[in-house]
Design an enzyme around this catalytic site. Sequence first.
Site, PDB file in Angstrom:
ATOM      1  N   PRO A 111      37.298 -28.949  19.441  1.00 46.70           N
ATOM      2  CG  PRO A 111      38.878 -28.291  18.220  1.00 46.70           C
ATOM      3  CD  PRO A 111      38.891 -29.182  18.974  1.00 46.70           C
ATOM      4  N   GLY A 115      32.033 -30.853  13.442  1.00 49.82           N
ATOM      5  CA  GLY A 115      32.084 -32.012  12.418  1.00 49.82           C
ATOM      6  C   GLY A 115      33.428 -32.791  12.641  1.00 49.82           C
ATOM      7  CG  LEU A 116      36.865 -31.568  13.944  1.00 53.00           C
ATOM      8  CD1 LEU A 116      37.454 -30.731  14.946  1.00 53.00           C
ATOM      9  CD2 LEU A 116      37.155 -32.229  13.249  1.00 53.00           C
ATOM     10  CB  SER A 119      28.912 -35.131  21.086  1.00 54.34           C
ATOM     11  OG  SER A 119      28.733 -33.902  21.182  1.00 54.34           O
ATOM     12  CB  SER A 120      30.908 -39.341  19.282  1.00 49.51           C
ATOM     13  OG  SER A 120      31.497 -39.283  17.758  1.00 49.51           O
ATOM     14  CB  ALA A 121      35.155 -38.330  21.650  1.00 54.92           C
ATOM     15  CG  ASP A 163      30.524 -39.293  13.572  1.00 62.32           C
ATOM     16  OD1 ASP A 163      31.121 -39.086  11.867  1.00 62.32           O
ATOM     17  OD2 ASP A 163      30.764 -38.261  13.696  1.00 62.32           O
TER      18      ASP A 163
END
Length: 334
Positions: A111, A115-116, A119-121, A163
Amino acid sequence: MIIETYSYPRAAVIGNPSDGYFGKTIAFVFSNFVAKVQLYQTPQLEIKPQRADKTTYNNLDELVDNINFAGYYGGMRLIKGIVKVFYEYCKRNNIKLASKNFTITYNSNIPLRLGLAGSSAILTACLKALCLFYEVYIEPAIFANLVLSVETNELGISAGLQDRVAQAYEKPVFMNFDKKIMEKEGYGKYEVLHNVHFPNFYIAFRKNLSEGTETVHNNLKARFDIKEAKVLQAMKRWAQITEEFKAALEKRDKQKMHELINENFDLRRNLIPVSQGNIEMVELARSVGASAKFTGSGGAIIGTYADEIMYNKLHDIMNNNEIEVIKPNIINNN
């Protein structure tokens, strides 16, 4: 040969948002959602657009739905940014790359803008694929720095290392971003939390509360930079809370962890404006006895629950308010 790599959403357990301000945090990644990248050799270098990158729509409704899903920017800028950063890193470090091109595709069901660390994933999965394709090893602390640099230096997004560190290590990590350590090493002191017994965690989110991390951090950073006393005091306390949580974790003191999670959010609420929808999620969770704080910049919360009876109450009250609740599958890769 097709290279396929994955990365996962991050849950900030305690201490955030002090990671961008020389603080301390604990975070983990969890596999309930995933960002996936596929990369394979081709004559020309090609980045294939995905749903978030659409430029053609059937009607206005579809355009607005796409914006609500992915924001205004999509993922192409992320992929371009990490490819550029990887290339420049190799050039600076005299790492000779094989003369070959690739096609890269990505997709993610994380999602977005909650705040999960969605994007950096995507960035992390892409950098993993590039490293495998060109046979380059980058140690996790530097890997996290490179991912962050795409967002901060290339795209101008305010963000912290937390993150990217959790996603680079793929283990629960205690992170110390002390200013002296950061200035000396260029990154923080990271301690992988082996054999820890976390309490029962839940994560809850409401997709219509999404907002980019820059919405929160831009104002906070400005206040931090001018050394506003209230901000500096909060950052100091968040770092202390993280130390206290780590000690409680080692002692398996669930009540203390519960209290610290609540304090983490209450301190934030006194420092930064929080939307009513986000406050409602926290208050609903606390109404059944669970603890609650943001997992990141807002839109999703994390907390602890005592047992299945409490979890079922939590699930029911959240479901009645159109809020999704999950039990995170915490990753602890060897």
